[in-house]
Design a protein around this motif. Structure first.
Motif, PDB file in Angstrom:
ATOM      1  N   GLN A  76       0.510  -1.458   0.190  1.00  0.00           N
ATOM      2  CA  GLN A  76      -0.209  -0.144  -0.106  1.00  0.00           C
ATOM      3  C   GLN A  76       0.798   1.108  -0.585  1.00  0.00           C
ATOM      4  O   GLN A  76       0.512   2.303  -0.941  1.00  0.00           O
ATOM      5  CB  GLN A  76      -1.418  -0.471   0.779  1.00  0.00           C
ATOM      6  N   LEU A  80       1.268   3.843  -3.420  1.00  0.00           N
ATOM      7  CA  LEU A  80       1.393   5.376  -2.493  1.00  0.00           C
ATOM      8  C   LEU A  80       1.817   5.883  -3.177  1.00  0.00           C
ATOM      9  O   LEU A  80       1.762   6.897  -4.221  1.00  0.00           O
ATOM     10  CB  LEU A  80       0.627   5.473  -1.387  1.00  0.00           C
ATOM     11  N   LEU A 140      -9.369   4.213 -10.402  1.00  0.00           N
ATOM     12  CA  LEU A 140      -9.261   3.921  -8.444  1.00  0.00           C
ATOM     13  C   LEU A 140      -8.488   3.338  -8.032  1.00  0.00           C
ATOM     14  O   LEU A 140      -7.625   3.531  -6.938  1.00  0.00           O
ATOM     15  CB  LEU A 140     -10.799   3.904  -7.777  1.00  0.00           C
TER      16      LEU A 140
ATOM     17  N   PRO B  73     -11.996   9.171  -3.176  1.00  0.00           N
ATOM     18  CA  PRO B  73     -10.484   9.139  -1.919  1.00  0.00           C
ATOM     19  C   PRO B  73      -9.552   7.843  -2.754  1.00  0.00           C
ATOM     20  O   PRO B  73     -10.735   6.759  -3.137  1.00  0.00           O
ATOM     21  CB  PRO B  73     -11.140   8.217  -0.079  1.00  0.00           C
ATOM     22  N   ASP B  74      -8.945   7.848  -2.138  1.00  0.00           N
ATOM     23  CA  ASP B  74      -8.281   7.205  -3.150  1.00  0.00           C
ATOM     24  C   ASP B  74      -7.851   6.165  -1.788  1.00  0.00           C
ATOM     25  O   ASP B  74      -7.725   5.785  -1.137  1.00  0.00           O
ATOM     26  CB  ASP B  74      -6.659   7.789  -2.981  1.00  0.00           C
ATOM     27  N   PRO B  75      -8.095   4.561  -2.436  1.00  0.00           N
ATOM     28  CA  PRO B  75      -8.050   3.104  -1.843  1.00  0.00           C
ATOM     29  C   PRO B  75      -6.546   2.793  -0.927  1.00  0.00           C
ATOM     30  O   PRO B  75      -6.411   2.981   0.032  1.00  0.00           O
ATOM     31  CB  PRO B  75      -8.907   2.316  -2.221  1.00  0.00           C
ATOM     32  N   GLN B  76      -5.491   3.556  -1.574  1.00  0.00           N
ATOM     33  CA  GLN B  76      -4.112   3.068  -1.277  1.00  0.00           C
ATOM     34  C   GLN B  76      -4.276   4.193  -0.229  1.00  0.00           C
ATOM     35  O   GLN B  76      -3.607   3.697   1.260  1.00  0.00           O
ATOM     36  CB  GLN B  76      -3.506   3.209  -2.753  1.00  0.00           C
ATOM     37  N   ALA B  77      -4.261   5.275  -0.121  1.00  0.00           N
ATOM     38  CA  ALA B  77      -3.844   5.767   0.362  1.00  0.00           C
ATOM     39  C   ALA B  77      -5.282   5.997   2.686  1.00  0.00           C
ATOM     40  O   ALA B  77      -4.107   6.319   3.393  1.00  0.00           O
ATOM     41  CB  ALA B  77      -3.678   8.013   0.551  1.00  0.00           C
ATOM     42  N   GLY B  79      -6.200   3.754   3.161  1.00  0.00           N
ATOM     43  CA  GLY B  79      -5.569   1.831   3.263  1.00  0.00           C
ATOM     44  C   GLY B  79      -4.122   2.215   4.396  1.00  0.00           C
ATOM     45  O   GLY B  79      -4.335   1.600   5.285  1.00  0.00           O
ATOM     46  N   SER B  85      -6.658  -2.367   4.074  1.00  0.00           N
ATOM     47  CA  SER B  85      -6.858  -2.465   3.023  1.00  0.00           C
ATOM     48  C   SER B  85      -8.189  -2.168   1.985  1.00  0.00           C
ATOM     49  O   SER B  85      -8.799  -3.012   3.501  1.00  0.00           O
ATOM     50  CB  SER B  85      -5.712  -3.179   1.869  1.00  0.00           C
ATOM     51  N   GLY B 115     -16.814   0.186  -2.795  1.00  0.00           N
ATOM     52  CA  GLY B 115     -16.072   0.346  -2.439  1.00  0.00           C
ATOM     53  C   GLY B 115     -15.033  -0.573  -2.426  1.00  0.00           C
ATOM     54  O   GLY B 115     -13.501  -0.457  -2.473  1.00  0.00           O
TER      55      GLY B 115
END
Lengths: 368, 368
Positions: A76, A80, A140, B73-77, B79, B85, B115
């Motif tokens: 992750q 990022l 995304l 929103p960015d899932p990586q950030a 997470g 995650s 999501g």
DNA sequence: TTGTACGCGTTATCAT
DNA sequence: ATGATAACGCGTACAA
């Protein structure tokens, strides 16, 4: 039975910082590695991403620490910073279960141990938001690659969306882009459906069949066109043609194959063989034949396409055309992961006729 | 044809910051939203995660901005900050293609639009590093949930690993944990395999069958035990028992079903019906029967289990037991996503007998 | 109710 | 070849 560690040249002092760290039982981060190795984070990062500009000594020392404390970079955080994830997306609409699972297995053959994971994402090509949904998904998740399965692998708009998104992607398709339609310039894994169908035609003709029924797939599918063309070419080589009187279009489904079979078999001068463009429809034709009291292959030979589990389990076992789906999946994943990646590859896989028990010599006709 | 925006109450001034932003064509971040809405990141964050402590006015204003600039929103950030995650893991070893795909469809029914994405992770339960690999997978990906399929859903060590990892997980299983074995206290989605097998026994007995063969699954599978027990209970209700002389253990595979069928059908006083613990084996028994010149269902009735595609496509169509696999998958995903999540749920799904054409009244015997 | 400052674990920039 | 520092995009103490 405790053997003193005499062979251990370095005596692990109780104050060994690495041992200290291990006691804390926390997941190691790059900071821990850096501190323990007395180098900067950046150096560790260089090593992780095997940058060449790092002294061999340093590299080994750091790698030793990494191994000892079991450090593994967090995908992750890595994603990022990289602005991309370590996920491959598999996008498809409709294909049958066995096809999907074989493809997944092939992809996973490659993905396993690469630090990359596979995200499956079925979709509905008839939905209004079809393209938007896929765009959102890819954007995304910042996918590092996408694999498209037929039939949506032939969708021009979808291809354009992926190109705009600048995500590496591979299309799985039956169409070798050498027709009059403008060639699609993307990486693709192509199966030689045509070749398999030629072999099917050969096989039937060589068995003495002359009047051969044909159940084709939906005209909107590239594979359906290819298979038709291959079958036609195979017949032509023997001076024969596809006969519209004993040809029917199906939907690649069991039921449609059943109906097509009924239609074809109720024609005057019934054919002695049927080639169906996939196994589902071939099995449907089985049912039609058996219900009409015909024996397979005594009265009617049948050939399918796919070598699905049904083919080998039905009785008598179905002669069919096999595609190396799993190999194709593995190859698709390879082009995405081992990216030389700016080139657009085209990889071609052969089809092979699998002769089983549903084909036999044509019955003697009573006409001279 | 350009219509002036007369109906637009707010005249979009050229200096509108939102319009300015949209021109830049960059993916929106939470900072953009905050700046445009003239609030802090934290407030936006609160709204994203619908914290109650935000004034309704503020919320609406910010949401308007979010909608206009298309912020997601960015899932990586996200997470990274959450330390987890937004991925669900589907872990399995061996089940058949249709089972896997149905299960995936069920899970995806729920996952779609939430999501959350689904990561598929087959594994090899015979591998030495089996547990280690799964541990690495779950830990590294920081999965927000895991779904385990049979047979590894019954693996105690694996369960323990997941519990140590403190990841929410659901097991799919046929075993209702009410036996003498210590109950497994985790969330689980259970199918009433037993019930379906009782119905199968009922059905056969009511058709007049008394001598009934049984092809069971591998003893190591919970489902095999359940199905055996259900079948036995069903017979017992009619004063009958499983007869070891016409019982054979298969491996849930077509070939093993074929062999078991051969063995059972070559017994003196051949049974008039066979119940197989899955469709694959039932179809194998078909083949054995047909090769011996027996007609189905005239001489021999057959019942399977799973309602796989084979069941409805084979001729004559197979009477079988259906499990609501897709529903079970959806439910599993629901318990993971809509987490009340600290409770351990057990959800039970019924099986249903699907009567088709492979079962018929027992043939008259010549003994009085 | 809202904002400031910092942390999450990694990579990139630009020095040295 | 290596390192200090600033991103990456978002969440959380803690303060206001």
């Amino acid at each position: 039975m405790t053997v003193p560690p005499q062979t251990q040249p370095v005596k692990p002092s109780a104050a060994d910082p690495v041992e200290e760290f291990l006691k804390r039982r926390k997941k190691a981060t790059i900071n821990d590695v850096a501190a323990l190795a007395r180098v900067s984070k950046k150096t560790v990062s260089r090593i992780i991403n095997n940058s060449p500009s790092v002294r061999e000594e340093t590299r080994e020392a750091v790698n030793a620490i990494i191994a000892r404390i079991g450090f593994r970079p967090d995908p992750q955080a890595r994603g990022l910073a990289f602005r991309r994830s370590f996920l491959l997306g598999l996008i498809y609409d409709n294909p049958n279960a066995q096809y999907i699972v074989n493809m997944q297995m092939g992809i996973l053959d490659k993905v396993r141990g690469s630090g990359i994971e596979l995200v499956v994402h079925p979709c509905d090509k008839t939905s209004d938001s079809f393209l938007e949904e896929i765009r959102d998904f890819v954007e995304l998740q910042r996918l590092s690659g996408v694999i498209l399965l037929p039939p949506i692998a032939e969708n021009r708009q979808l291809i354009q969306v992926l190109e705009e998104l600048a995500v590496p992607f591979v299309r799985i398709t039956a169409r070798h882009g050498d027709d009059n339609s403008p060639p699609i310039k993307t990486s693709q894994v192509v199966s030689r459906d045509r070749m398999g169908c030629q072999q099917a035609a050969d096989h039937l003709v060589e068995l003495g069949h002359r009047r051969i029924g044909f159940i084709e797939g939906p005209h909107t599918y590239a594979s359906a066109k290819e298979r038709r063309q291959g079958f036609a070419e195979g017949l032509k080589a023997h001076g024969l043609d596809i006969d519209p009187a004993v040809t029917a279009e199906g939907a690649y489904s069991f039921e449609s194959g059943f109906e097509a079979g009924q239609k074809i078999l109720s024609q005057p001068d019934r054919p002695t063989a049927i080639f169906a463009s996939n196994d589902e429809m071939a099995i449907g034709a089985y049912k039609a034949a058996l219900q009409m009291g015909l024996s397979v292959p005594g009265d009617l030979s049948i050939i399918g396409f796919d070598d699905s589990p049904l083919a080998s389990r039905i009785y008598p076992a179905l002669t069919t055309v096999r595609l190396p789906i799993r190999d194709m999946g593995r190859t698709a994943a390879e082009t995405l992961i081992d990216q030389d990646n700016h080139r657009k590859h085209t990889m071609i896989f052969d089809a092979a006729l699998v002769v089983r028990d549903s084909t036999a010599p044509a019955p003697k006709t009573f006409k001279p």
